[in-house]
Design an enzyme around this catalytic site. Structure first.
Site, short mmCIF file in Angstrom:
data_model
loop_
_atom_site.label_atom_id
_atom_site.label_comp_id
_atom_site.label_asym_id
_atom_site.label_seq_id
_atom_site.Cartn_x
_atom_site.Cartn_y
_atom_site.Cartn_z
N LYS A 45 20.49 123.72 83.80
CA LYS A 45 21.74 124.37 83.41
C LYS A 45 21.52 125.85 83.10
O LYS A 45 20.47 126.24 82.61
CB LYS A 45 22.34 123.64 82.21
CG LYS A 45 22.73 122.19 82.53
CD LYS A 45 23.21 121.43 81.32
CE LYS A 45 22.10 121.14 80.34
NZ LYS A 45 22.49 120.21 79.27
N THR B 181 31.26 125.88 71.84
CA THR B 181 30.35 125.30 72.84
C THR B 181 29.56 124.12 72.29
O THR B 181 28.58 123.69 72.91
CB THR B 181 29.37 126.37 73.35
OG1 THR B 181 28.68 126.95 72.23
CG2 THR B 181 30.11 127.47 74.11
N GLY C 167 28.36 120.61 71.84
CA GLY C 167 28.44 119.39 72.64
C GLY C 167 28.59 119.60 74.13
O GLY C 167 28.88 118.64 74.86
N THR C 168 28.37 120.81 74.62
CA THR C 168 28.55 121.04 76.05
C THR C 168 27.55 120.24 76.90
O THR C 168 27.90 119.73 77.96
CB THR C 168 28.43 122.53 76.39
OG1 THR C 168 27.24 123.07 75.80
CG2 THR C 168 29.64 123.30 75.89
N GLY C 169 26.30 120.14 76.43
CA GLY C 169 25.31 119.38 77.19
C GLY C 169 25.66 117.90 77.26
O GLY C 169 25.55 117.28 78.32
N CYS C 170 26.09 117.35 76.13
CA CYS C 170 26.50 115.94 76.09
C CYS C 170 27.69 115.72 77.03
O CYS C 170 27.73 114.76 77.81
CB CYS C 170 26.90 115.54 74.68
SG CYS C 170 25.63 115.79 73.42
#
Length: 286
Positions: A189, A220, A222-225
Site C-alpha cells: 500500500k 484514516t 482503520g484504513t488498512g482493516c
C-alpha cells in the site's frame, strides 16, 4: 472437535456470500472487527467474525489489550465454517505466535487458502504496537504461505524484507521478495509514500498499480482493516484478485473522501457510504 467436511468455496450456497474476519475488537469502532463488519455489510456480503483480542481503543490510541485464549479462537472459526461456510476471509490483529499458529491450523483445516486475505497488522494508527516480536516470525512462516493476498503497508513490508523501501524500484523488488515467502499475491500500500496514494499489486506474473488522489484528512483510522476487508468481500462475491483489489481501492478512497470528523485523534472513514450516502447523492441532497 472433528470438523465436518469444509463448507467453504461454494459460491451460491446461500443467497448472500459469507465473509469472515479473524481479528481484534476496536472499542472505538473504527478499525478491527467493527470496521470489517461494517465494510462487509456495505459491500453486500454477510459478515461473520472471530475475535482474537479485545482492545480498549479510541481515535487517540490503544489503552489496553486482552488476548483471547486460543482454545476459544479455534472454536469460533469452526462454528462459522461448519455452519455458514466461508466465501471470503481476512485476518487482522493476531498478536502472538500461538494465535498465529492456531489461525493457520484452522485455515488449513477448513481449506480457506484460496479466499484468504492477510493484513499483517503490526502497529495501530496511533503508533501502538499490536504484534509482539515473537509473532512476526510465526506470521511469516505459518500464515503468509496460506494467503491468497497479503496487504502490507510500507513499514510492514520493510519488516518483512528486513530493509528500508523508498523508490518505486525498491517497492517492486520488495513485492517480489515478499511473494517468495508464500502468498499468491502481495499488494504494498502507498499510504506512507508521498504524492498520490498508489498501491502496487504483484501476482507473480505482472504488476498492477492502483492510484488515487491523496485526500488531506486526519480521518484514516482503520484504513488498512477496511481495505483488506473490502478485498475479502470481493473474493467472497467471486471476483478475481485484480478485480477485488480494484473494487476495494475505489470503496476505500470514497470512504476516506466522505469521512466526517469524529473523536479527537484519527477519526474513522465512512464505511457506510454505499448504503447511507449514495441515495442522498442521487437525490441531490449530499
Amino acid at each position: 472437535m472433528t470438523p465436518r467436511a469444509p463448507a467453504t468455496g461454494a459460491p451460491g450456497r446461500w443467497a448472500t456470500p459469507v465473509a469472515l474476519t479473524i481479528a481484534g475488537s476496536d472499542s472505538g469502532g473504527g478499525a478491527g472487527i467493527q470496521a470489517d463488519l461494517k465494510t462487509f455489510q456495505a459491500l453486500g456480503v454477510y459478515g461473520a467474525s472471530v475475535i482474537t483480542a479485545v482492545t480498549a481503543q479510541n481515535t487517540l490510541g490503544v489503552r489496553a489489550v486482552h488476548e483471547i485464549p486460543t482454545d476459544v479462537i479455534a472454536p469460533q472459526i469452526d462454528a462459522v465454517a461448519e455452519d455458514l461456510g466461508v466465501d471470503g476471509a481476512k485476518t487482522g490483529m493476531l498478536s502472538s505466535a500461538a494465535i498465529v499458529a492456531t489461525v493457520g491450523d484452522r485455515v488449513r483445516r477448513w481449506g480457506l487458502q484460496r479466499v484468504l486475505v492477510v493484513d499483517p497488522v503490526m502497529v495501530a494508527k496511533s503508533g501502538d504496537r499490536l504484534l509482539r516480536e515473537d509473532a512476526v516470525q510465526a506470521l511469516i512462516h505459518e500464515l503468509l504461505p496460506l494467503a491468497e493476498v497479503l496487504t502490507p503497508n510500507l513499514p510492514e513490508a520493510e519488516v518483512l524484507v528486513g530493509r528500508t523501501i523508498g523508490t518505486e524500484a525498491e517497492v517492486r523488488r520488495a513485492a517480489r521478495d515478499i511473494l517468495e515467502l508464500g502468498p499468491r499475491a502481495v499488494i504494498i500500500k502507498g499510504g506512507h509514500r508521498s504524492g498520490d496514494a498508489v498501491d502496487l499489486l504483484f501476482d507473480g506474473n505482472r504488476f498492477h498499480a492502483f492510484s488515487a488522489r491523496r485526500v488531506e484528512t486526519r480521518n484514516t483510522h482503520g484504513t488498512g482493516c477496511t481495505f483488506s476487508a473490502a478485498i475479502a468481500a470481493g473474493l467472497a462475491r467471486g471476483l478475481d484478485v485484480v478485480e477485488a483489489v480494484g473494487a476495494a481501492k475505489a470503496y476505500l478512497t470514497a470512504a476516506i473522501e466522505r469521512a466526517v470528523p469524529l473523536g479527537h485523534g484519527h477519526g474513522p472513514v465512512a464505511h457506510d457510504w454505499p448504503l447511507s450516502r449514495a441515495p442522498l447523492e442521487r437525490e441531490g441532497r449530499a
